[in-house]
Write a protein that holds these residues in place. Sequence first.
Motif, PDB file in Angstrom:
ATOM      1  N   VAL A  79       0.838  -1.202   0.000  1.00 39.63           N
ATOM      2  CA  VAL A  79       0.000   0.000   0.000  1.00 39.63           C
ATOM      3  C   VAL A  79       0.874   1.253   0.000  1.00 39.63           C
ATOM      4  N   ALA A  80       1.930   1.234   0.813  1.00 41.84           N
ATOM      5  CA  ALA A  80       2.827   2.388   0.882  1.00 41.84           C
ATOM      6  C   ALA A  80       3.510   2.625  -0.461  1.00 41.84           C
ATOM      7  N   LEU A  81       4.002   1.558  -1.102  1.00 43.02           N
ATOM      8  CA  LEU A  81       4.652   1.708  -2.398  1.00 43.02           C
ATOM      9  C   LEU A  81       3.685   2.233  -3.449  1.00 43.02           C
ATOM     10  N   ASN A  82       2.484   1.685  -3.463  1.00 41.69           N
ATOM     11  CA  ASN A  82       1.513   2.099  -4.474  1.00 41.69           C
ATOM     12  C   ASN A  82       1.026   3.525  -4.275  1.00 41.69           C
ATOM     13  N   SER A  83       1.252   4.079  -3.084  1.00 42.27           N
ATOM     14  CA  SER A  83       0.869   5.475  -2.847  1.00 42.27           C
ATOM     15  C   SER A  83       1.981   6.445  -3.246  1.00 42.27           C
ATOM     16  N   SER A  84       3.159   5.907  -3.603  1.00 40.91           N
ATOM     17  CA  SER A  84       4.282   6.751  -4.009  1.00 40.91           C
ATOM     18  C   SER A  84       4.125   7.175  -5.463  1.00 40.91           C
ATOM     19  N   LEU A  85       4.120   8.461  -5.716  1.00 40.58           N
ATOM     20  CA  LEU A  85       3.990   8.963  -7.083  1.00 40.58           C
ATOM     21  C   LEU A  85       5.178   8.545  -7.937  1.00 40.58           C
ATOM     22  N   VAL A  86       6.390   8.552  -7.351  1.00 41.72           N
ATOM     23  CA  VAL A  86       7.580   8.173  -8.106  1.00 41.72           C
ATOM     24  C   VAL A  86       7.511   6.698  -8.492  1.00 41.72           C
ATOM     25  N   HIS A  87       7.082   5.860  -7.563  1.00 42.47           N
ATOM     26  CA  HIS A  87       6.967   4.430  -7.853  1.00 42.47           C
ATOM     27  C   HIS A  87       5.951   4.180  -8.960  1.00 42.47           C
ATOM     28  N   ARG A  88       4.820   4.824  -8.881  1.00 41.75           N
ATOM     29  CA  ARG A  88       3.773   4.613  -9.883  1.00 41.75           C
ATOM     30  C   ARG A  88       4.198   5.131 -11.253  1.00 41.75           C
ATOM     31  N   ALA A  89       4.925   6.242 -11.270  1.00 39.46           N
ATOM     32  CA  ALA A  89       5.362   6.811 -12.550  1.00 39.46           C
ATOM     33  C   ALA A  89       6.523   6.029 -13.158  1.00 39.46           C
TER      34      ALA A  89
END
Length: 275
Positions: A79-89
Amino acid sequence: MAAESGTGTQAIERAMKLLACFSGEHSELRTSELCAATGLGQSTVSRMMATLDRQGYVVLSPRTGLYRLGPTTVVLGAVALNSSLVHRAGRQIAQNLAQSTNLGVNLAELNGTKLFYLCNFEGAGSPKSFTMAGRSAPLHATGLGKAVLSGRPVDYVRAYFEDALATPFTPHTITRLDHMAAALTEIRNRSYATEIEELAFGRACLAAPIRGRTGEVVAALSVNGPLSAIDLPNRQRDLSLRVIEAADEISVALGYTPTPTGRHPHPAHLAENSG
């Protein structure tokens, strides 16, 4: 009520301290090891670990008597990773880069005075049996970190060295401010950083900074692998173009608009005689 509130806060702090004992180097621990690491008594540790086990935060192996982190922590981490804009981009871009270069690719962002790895992918030439996500690394001894430092203000870089954070990992690690100043000037001029056996022997990487909407460097992307696989003497030009292009693609996805001249904004250069 105040006493009850204080007791509840203390219990939470103890539980967090116990969970923090688990790391890449200590992924499985005995009760006695948790007591030694936290300074808590055995009865307290046993009681709290039993509660964390019931909630799925840890799992106890009945065969070995060792605790490891449980599925609930995996859920929270995802959940924490998926909330990261950098990770998602950057996740898919990083994966594509690993596939096209056959090298390892890391995506990391700045967290205080360290790198925080968001994801990594392996090409055929740089396999790993573990994930880098959630791990941290020093800024001065990695290509990713130097790419991030190239966009930080002069005072930040100076404070990093004055606080004795630039510890050596190999004889090649940059530990002097004036040497780092020269390295950062070169990174800004060519838009990418290199690291050759500065963190670990036998490995190298090439990294480019990632910028947020305002142009500030917020993260970095790297290709990495064994010296023989990354082969910088013959591949540096090609790899640098690929990494810069991929990092810029992530930057655009984060809302950054490149300048018409193609030059990125950056803080004033450190004077070469700094420190």
